[in-house]
Design an enzyme around this catalytic site. Sequence first.
Site, PDB file in Angstrom:
ATOM      1  N   LYS A 297       4.365   8.619   9.166  1.00 25.02           N
ATOM      2  CA  LYS A 297       4.152   7.991  10.478  1.00 25.02           C
ATOM      3  C   LYS A 297       5.155   8.436  11.553  1.00 25.02           C
ATOM      4  CE  LYS A 297       1.048   4.562   8.690  1.00 25.02           C
ATOM      5  NZ  LYS A 297       1.023   3.972   7.357  1.00 25.02           N
TER       6      LYS A 297
ATOM      7  N   TYR B 229       0.859  -1.184   0.000  1.00 22.98           N
ATOM      8  CA  TYR B 229       0.000   0.000   0.000  1.00 22.98           C
ATOM      9  C   TYR B 229       0.891   1.228   0.000  1.00 22.98           C
ATOM     10  CZ  TYR B 229      -3.438   3.456   1.708  1.00 22.98           C
ATOM     11  OH  TYR B 229      -4.253   4.548   1.864  1.00 22.98           O
TER      12      TYR B 229
ATOM     13  N   ASP C 199       9.095   2.873  -0.226  1.00 24.78           N
ATOM     14  CA  ASP C 199       8.039   3.438   0.608  1.00 24.78           C
ATOM     15  C   ASP C 199       8.284   2.978   2.041  1.00 24.78           C
ATOM     16  OD1 ASP C 199       5.842   4.226   2.000  1.00 24.78           O
ATOM     17  OD2 ASP C 199       4.368   3.514   0.531  1.00 24.78           O
TER      18      ASP C 199
HETATM   19  C1  PLP Z   1       0.344   4.434   6.070  1.00 25.00           C
HETATM   20  C2  PLP Z   1       1.049   4.218   4.785  1.00 25.00           C
HETATM   21  C3  PLP Z   1       0.911   5.088   3.698  1.00 25.00           C
HETATM   22  C4  PLP Z   1      -0.088   6.217   3.695  1.00 25.00           C
HETATM   23  O1  PLP Z   1       0.166   7.148   4.678  1.00 25.00           O
HETATM   24  P1  PLP Z   1      -1.040   8.119   5.159  1.00 25.00           P
HETATM   25  O2  PLP Z   1      -0.369   9.058   6.109  1.00 25.00           O
HETATM   26  O3  PLP Z   1      -2.052   7.208   5.798  1.00 25.00           O
HETATM   27  O4  PLP Z   1      -1.573   8.780   3.953  1.00 25.00           O
HETATM   28  C5  PLP Z   1       1.689   4.893   2.583  1.00 25.00           C
HETATM   29  N1  PLP Z   1       2.561   3.887   2.519  1.00 25.00           N
HETATM   30  C6  PLP Z   1       2.716   3.004   3.525  1.00 25.00           C
HETATM   31  C7  PLP Z   1       3.720   1.921   3.407  1.00 25.00           C
HETATM   32  C8  PLP Z   1       1.951   3.135   4.688  1.00 25.00           C
HETATM   33  O5  PLP Z   1       2.077   2.235   5.662  1.00 25.00           O
END
Ligand code: PLP
Length: 431
Positions: free
Chosen positions: A271, A143, A238
């Site tokens: 995060k 994701y 990511d």
């Molecule tokens: C949480 C997450 C996102 C999205 O971040 P948001 O602050 O919720 O928009 C993107 N990539 C990864 C791997 C994530 O865990």
Amino acid sequence: MTDRNQELFERAARVIPGGVNSPVRAFRAVGGTPRFVQRAQGAYFWDANGKKYIDYIGSWGPMILGHGNAAVLEAVQKAALDGFSFGAPTEREIELAEAILTHVPSMEMVRLVSSGTEAGMSALRLARGATGRSKIIKFEGCYHGHADALLVKAGSGLATFGNPTSAGVPPEVVQHTLVLEYNNIPQLEEAFALHGKELACLMIEPIAGNMNFVRASVPFMQRCRELCTQYGALLVFDEVMTGFRVALGSAQSVYAKSIPGFKPDITVLGKVIGGGMPLAAFGGPRAIMEQLAPTGPVYQAGTLSGNPVATACGLATLKEISKPGFWDALSARTRSLVDGLSAAAAHAGVPFSADCQGGMFGFFLLPELPHNYAKVMTSDSPRFNRLFHGLLDQGVYIAPALYEAGFVSAAHSETDIAETVAAAAAVFKQL
Ligand SMILES: *Cc1c(COP(=O)(O)O)cnc(C)c1O
């Protein structure tokens, strides 16, 4: 006793779609009533009925120090007194950028934004702008936020382009997105052989936390790096979830231990770097980052980007997690949870496998760790749901879906871990 959670959920559902502002909070996967959080402190939060839970979500990762850490709270309060938002640059943005770059040396420059989605979407535009190419690779089960081009599932055949996973995403918008199987080297090689020269980037969660906890194998990661270099595509890590969560140097530092000199081209963070406030970032080599406006042609902007309260929160958080001994202690705590759960499951004869890195963990009701999304989804979901509710009843809050990771904070004590393992042991016996 009236159930305040239920009352609030019904009231919320009248004014907010599904009663929540992010779908997984609604407990659709596991059933039951979402717990409305009243307050949190350390490793715990209390719901609207006043019931206390040991929290293994930690806001889905950001709360690595636990809730209400004194140093972070002080920094936030102090920053708030000086103003909430200016729309003009501040010294603290430089300090946070410098702190990030110190710990993640693959980045020479970084741009701050407000959410992981925004960071991922901007990194993608930058990769396309910097290479002048359109196609991208992503992996099933990873994701990267909810940008249109990334809400894609695999198409019908090998190395074909994907289909949207959300209504409202036009097929034309995802026609450049190739969706491959995680950890599948032959498929990766085939995709590069077919499309390598048109690929702007390959985007990957190095440890995929959005299919619970699945590591990219070292040979797979090495092949991703080699093929990107060979074909001139950018390797985009990511690390919104893994960044400053699995190690101070993030997941890339874990791979660099096995692959000498390893580094991604672009890193996406979120995060933990906001410590619970809306803050995210993306960065990479100077030559790529200077393609961004105002120095370059790739447009990207944000009214609240580099927000002074959020940067204070992030900076104070990074300072705490940089202290000597922090990572050894956090890793040991997470390991003891994973070992305790594994032993309890084995004792009850429940098929179980688990893995962890730093303050992030995952477990599966499967005899072996899965290595891709299809394998993750072979988990016994009714059984997971019974485990989830059994733990919840005993005041242990884990992610309400079997494809989500878990998080331990520095505020979790050995006693918290022991109580969690005891609760799980009781539930395993009835699974
Ligand atoms: C949480 C997450 C996102 C999205 O971040 P948001 O602050 O919720 O928009 C993107 N990539 C990864 C791997 C994530 O865990």
